[in-house]
Design an enzyme around this catalytic site. Structure first.
Site, mmCIF file in Angstrom:
data_model
loop_
_atom_site.group_PDB
_atom_site.id
_atom_site.type_symbol
_atom_site.label_atom_id
_atom_site.label_comp_id
_atom_site.label_asym_id
_atom_site.label_seq_id
_atom_site.Cartn_x
_atom_site.Cartn_y
_atom_site.Cartn_z
ATOM 1 N N HIS A 46 0.904 -1.326 -0.052
ATOM 2 C CA HIS A 46 0.035 0.090 0.115
ATOM 3 C C HIS A 46 1.056 1.123 -0.008
ATOM 4 O O HIS A 46 1.612 1.365 0.869
ATOM 5 C CB HIS A 46 -0.973 -0.027 1.336
ATOM 6 C CG HIS A 46 -1.843 1.030 1.324
ATOM 7 N ND1 HIS A 46 -1.974 2.159 2.427
ATOM 8 C CD2 HIS A 46 -2.813 1.522 0.383
ATOM 9 C CE1 HIS A 46 -2.883 2.721 2.178
ATOM 10 N NE2 HIS A 46 -3.492 2.482 1.012
ATOM 11 N N HIS A 79 -0.018 10.847 -2.283
ATOM 12 C CA HIS A 79 -1.404 10.653 -1.789
ATOM 13 C C HIS A 79 -2.322 11.749 -1.609
ATOM 14 O O HIS A 79 -3.464 12.087 -1.834
ATOM 15 C CB HIS A 79 -1.565 9.663 -0.468
ATOM 16 C CG HIS A 79 -2.659 9.533 0.061
ATOM 17 N ND1 HIS A 79 -3.166 10.430 1.080
ATOM 18 C CD2 HIS A 79 -3.523 8.672 -0.143
ATOM 19 C CE1 HIS A 79 -4.294 9.901 1.346
ATOM 20 N NE2 HIS A 79 -4.641 8.599 0.785
HETATM 21 O O1 G3P Z 1 -6.453 1.912 -2.798
HETATM 22 C C1 G3P Z 1 -6.622 1.401 -1.388
HETATM 23 C C2 G3P Z 1 -6.712 2.731 -0.535
HETATM 24 O O2 G3P Z 1 -5.315 3.463 -0.752
HETATM 25 C C3 G3P Z 1 -7.501 3.735 -0.544
HETATM 26 O O3 G3P Z 1 -7.282 4.827 0.379
HETATM 27 O O4 G3P Z 1 -6.626 6.959 1.145
HETATM 28 O O5 G3P Z 1 -4.994 5.164 1.438
HETATM 29 O O6 G3P Z 1 -5.625 6.110 -0.825
HETATM 30 P P1 G3P Z 1 -6.316 5.745 0.339
HETATM 31 MG MG MG Z 2 -4.645 4.805 -2.198
#
Ligand code: G3P
Ligand code: MG
Length: 236
Positions: free
Chosen positions: A6, A47
């Site tokens: 992630h 992000h």
């Molecule tokens: O793609 C899964 C997750 O990353 C979604 O939430 O805010 O971490 O981008 P976020």
């Molecule tokens: Mg994400």
């Protein structure tokens, strides 16, 4: 169960940087998720639109040019990657899940993907485009049906995974706070893969396995993979 890093291996390296992506590749992950914003006619991997969250900058992404943003420190001296750098690093090694945040033109995205196909034989079967912006996903699916899409949700919808089936998505990506057996069974009946974010705790990994989800996003892919290997060996 597939393991996606992630934001790269963001538990051990600065999120959404090439360093975090290299760490994820070293962990031998099945896939890597990164977040993508459009800046002018470029796509950058980050992000937050507020720069202070993850970089040495202040203010918002859109207030700066690509060149100015490249001077910022995204952690441990890393620059904010451009999408082509990320595709060059990951192509042929694992699935790349591009989570689209603020994207104003899908043509820019196609341009990056087409260039990567031409320059280093990116195989679209290793690309998964996801977003909370379902209208954007719908547009991409209409225009480029060969690109797999993953519908994100941070809620528990009234009609379970129907929204993802309606988009003709490949997968549904749901927050761990809302996952349960009913949702997994419903999504599977609709022919959808179920990927869950964000899963770092060992107890949560065990629950995800029991629920039969198809993949998880983790900031700690090395830890997750060694825990799964341990479970597999004790089940033998
Ligand atoms: O793609 C899964 C997750 O990353 C979604 O939430 O805010 O971490 O981008 P976020
Ligand atoms: Mg994400």
């Amino acid at each position: 169960m597939l393991i996606f890093a992630h934001r790269g291996a963001s538990g051990v390296e600065p999120e959404n940087t090439l360093r975090a992506i290299r760490a994820a590749l070293e962990a031998n992950v099945d896939g890597i998720e990164v977040d993508v914003h459009q800046v002018g006619d470029r796509l950058m991997v980050i992000h937050d639109r507020w720069l202070h969250k993850t970089t040495s900058g202040l203010g918002q992404l859109q207030e700066y040019s690509f060149e100015e943003l490249r001077l910022l420190d995204a952690g441990k001296g890393e620059t904010i990657p451009s999408l082509d750098e990320v595709l060059a690093l990951t192509t042929g090694k694992c699935i790349i899940n591009l989570e689209l945040k603020a994207i104003h033109s899908v043509d820019v995205l196609y341009h990056y993907l087409d260039n990567a196909k031409r320059d280093f034989t990116l195989d679209l079967s290793q690309v998964l485009i996801s977003s909370f912006n379902h209208r954007l996903l719908n547009l991409i699916h209409q225009e480029r049906p060969e690109i797999a899409i993953g519908a994100l949700t941070a809620c528990y919808p009234l009609e379970y995974a129907q929204f993802a089936q309606q988009l003709d998505a490949y997968s549904v990506h749901i927050d761990i706070e809302f996952i349960n057996q009913d949702f997994v069974d419903d999504a599977h009946k609709r022919g959808l893969k179920v990927y869950v974010y964000t899963v770092d705790e060992l107890e949560d990994i065990n629950v995800m396995r029991r629920l039969g989800v198809d993949g998880i996003f983790s900031n700690q892919p090395t830890k997750v993979k060694s825990h799964l290997a341990h479970l597999d060996s004790t089940e033998l």
